[in-house]
Design a protein around this motif. Structure first.
Motif, PDB file in Angstrom:
ATOM      1  N   LEU A 159     -39.418 -39.833  18.286  1.00 20.11           N
ATOM      2  CA  LEU A 159     -40.822 -39.982  17.883  1.00 20.11           C
ATOM      3  C   LEU A 159     -41.584 -38.656  17.866  1.00 20.11           C
ATOM      4  O   LEU A 159     -42.782 -38.646  17.571  1.00 20.11           O
ATOM      5  N   ALA A 160     -40.887 -37.565  18.156  1.00 19.17           N
ATOM      6  CA  ALA A 160     -41.535 -36.243  18.159  1.00 19.17           C
ATOM      7  C   ALA A 160     -42.069 -35.911  16.773  1.00 19.17           C
ATOM      8  O   ALA A 160     -41.660 -36.489  15.762  1.00 19.17           O
ATOM      9  N   ASP A 161     -42.987 -34.984  16.723  1.00 13.95           N
ATOM     10  CA  ASP A 161     -43.583 -34.498  15.467  1.00 13.95           C
ATOM     11  C   ASP A 161     -44.314 -35.595  14.707  1.00 13.95           C
ATOM     12  O   ASP A 161     -44.326 -35.619  13.475  1.00 13.95           O
ATOM     13  N   GLY A 162     -44.903 -36.549  15.421  1.00 12.64           N
ATOM     14  CA  GLY A 162     -45.738 -37.564  14.793  1.00 12.64           C
ATOM     15  C   GLY A 162     -44.991 -38.648  14.031  1.00 12.64           C
ATOM     16  O   GLY A 162     -45.600 -39.398  13.273  1.00 12.64           O
ATOM     17  N   LYS A 163     -43.681 -38.758  14.238  1.00 13.39           N
ATOM     18  CA  LYS A 163     -42.900 -39.787  13.524  1.00 13.39           C
ATOM     19  C   LYS A 163     -43.236 -41.175  14.060  1.00 13.39           C
ATOM     20  O   LYS A 163     -43.542 -41.352  15.234  1.00 13.39           O
ATOM     21  N   GLU A 164     -43.152 -42.153  13.172  1.00  9.55           N
ATOM     22  CA  GLU A 164     -43.316 -43.559  13.533  1.00  9.55           C
ATOM     23  C   GLU A 164     -42.048 -44.273  13.077  1.00  9.55           C
ATOM     24  O   GLU A 164     -41.668 -44.190  11.919  1.00  9.55           O
ATOM     25  N   LEU A 165     -41.384 -44.956  14.038  1.00 11.61           N
ATOM     26  CA  LEU A 165     -40.110 -45.593  13.709  1.00 11.61           C
ATOM     27  C   LEU A 165     -40.133 -47.067  14.057  1.00 11.61           C
ATOM     28  O   LEU A 165     -40.768 -47.489  15.024  1.00 11.61           O
ATOM     29  N   VAL A 166     -39.383 -47.837  13.270  1.00 13.82           N
ATOM     30  CA  VAL A 166     -39.237 -49.261  13.523  1.00 13.82           C
ATOM     31  C   VAL A 166     -38.302 -49.443  14.721  1.00 13.82           C
ATOM     32  O   VAL A 166     -37.371 -48.660  14.936  1.00 13.82           O
ATOM     33  N   SER A 167     -38.562 -50.458  15.516  1.00 11.92           N
ATOM     34  CA  SER A 167     -37.810 -50.722  16.747  1.00 11.92           C
ATOM     35  C   SER A 167     -36.310 -50.814  16.482  1.00 11.92           C
ATOM     36  O   SER A 167     -35.510 -50.260  17.237  1.00 11.92           O
ATOM     37  N   GLU A 168     -35.914 -51.519  15.414  1.00  8.70           N
ATOM     38  CA  GLU A 168     -34.486 -51.675  15.113  1.00  8.70           C
ATOM     39  C   GLU A 168     -33.818 -50.328  14.836  1.00  8.70           C
ATOM     40  O   GLU A 168     -32.652 -50.135  15.144  1.00  8.70           O
ATOM     41  N   GLY A 169     -34.553 -49.398  14.235  1.00 13.91           N
ATOM     42  CA  GLY A 169     -34.020 -48.064  13.967  1.00 13.91           C
ATOM     43  C   GLY A 169     -33.741 -47.304  15.252  1.00 13.91           C
ATOM     44  O   GLY A 169     -32.701 -46.651  15.402  1.00 13.91           O
ATOM     45  N   ILE A 170     -34.663 -47.421  16.212  1.00 17.05           N
ATOM     46  CA  ILE A 170     -34.474 -46.772  17.509  1.00 17.05           C
ATOM     47  C   ILE A 170     -33.269 -47.389  18.219  1.00 17.05           C
ATOM     48  O   ILE A 170     -32.426 -46.676  18.766  1.00 17.05           O
ATOM     49  N   GLU A 171     -33.169 -48.721  18.179  1.00 17.82           N
ATOM     50  CA  GLU A 171     -32.058 -49.396  18.853  1.00 17.82           C
ATOM     51  C   GLU A 171     -30.715 -49.038  18.220  1.00 17.82           C
ATOM     52  O   GLU A 171     -29.709 -48.925  18.915  1.00 17.82           O
TER      53      GLU A 171
END
Length: 182
Positions: free
Chosen positions: A131-143
């Motif tokens: 999530l660094a540098d202001g990124k927004e990610l969907v939960s499934e992508g992180i998982e």
């Protein structure tokens, strides 16, 4: 209990009972207080207890995480050894399986294990990095990224909970998105 020549006849009789009845024999032992040394030599009594066993499991507390216990397959004569598995004994939430845990029997018994980052700490770092540098990610992508790194979805959820004050979460449709708080 400490003399091999006195222990062996008892094991022979136990083996005969097990074979005749088709039952398994489970022995529960305790470890001596001697720090260091190999796990094989930490059991109280004769080394023949371990020698006679086909499978030896150790359960110990992770020094750095007082609520975490790990079950380690320390000996297996008939099959490959299983991977260490951890569980949590929390006074508030009770018993909960954590999953695989990266530690050896000798590390667990010496207190050296657990000094590496726990899976939850690894997941927290991974989430912050993603999530660094202001990124927004969907939960499934992180998982998915975490799963590729050997971190379970449950551990990712625990890490998100630990990072509650540092990340924001919002639901868009059926998907949850996460970002660092500004």
């Amino acid at each position: 209990m400490n003399k091999a020549n006195e222990v062996r006849p008892i094991f022979r009789r136990l083996a005969e009972v097990a074979e005749r009845t088709g039952c398994a024999v489970i022995l529960i032992g305790h470890l001596n207080k001697a720090a260091g040394g190999q796990s094989a030599y930490r059991g109280l009594g004769s080394i023949d207890f371990r020698a006679a066993a086909r499978s030896v499991l150790l359960i110990g507390r992770v020094k750095r995480e007082p609520n975490v216990r790990v079950i380690i397959h320390d000996k297996s004569s008939l099959a490959p050894e299983g991977k260490p598995v951890a569980f949590c004994l929390d006074p508030e939430t009770g018993f909960e399986w954590i999953g695989e845990y990266d530690i050896t029997a000798d590390e667990l018994l010496s207190g050296a294990g657990g000094n590496n980052a726990t899976k939850t700490e690894q997941a927290e770092k991974l989430i912050l990095d993603l999530l660094a540098d202001g990124k927004e990610l969907v939960s499934e992508g992180i998982e998915k990224v975490a799963a590729d790194a050997g971190i379970s979805a449950r551990t990712v959820r625990a890490a998100k909970k630990n990072l509650d004050g540092r990340i924001t979460s919002k639901c868009i449709g059926a998907a949850w998105y996460h970002a660092l708080k500004k």
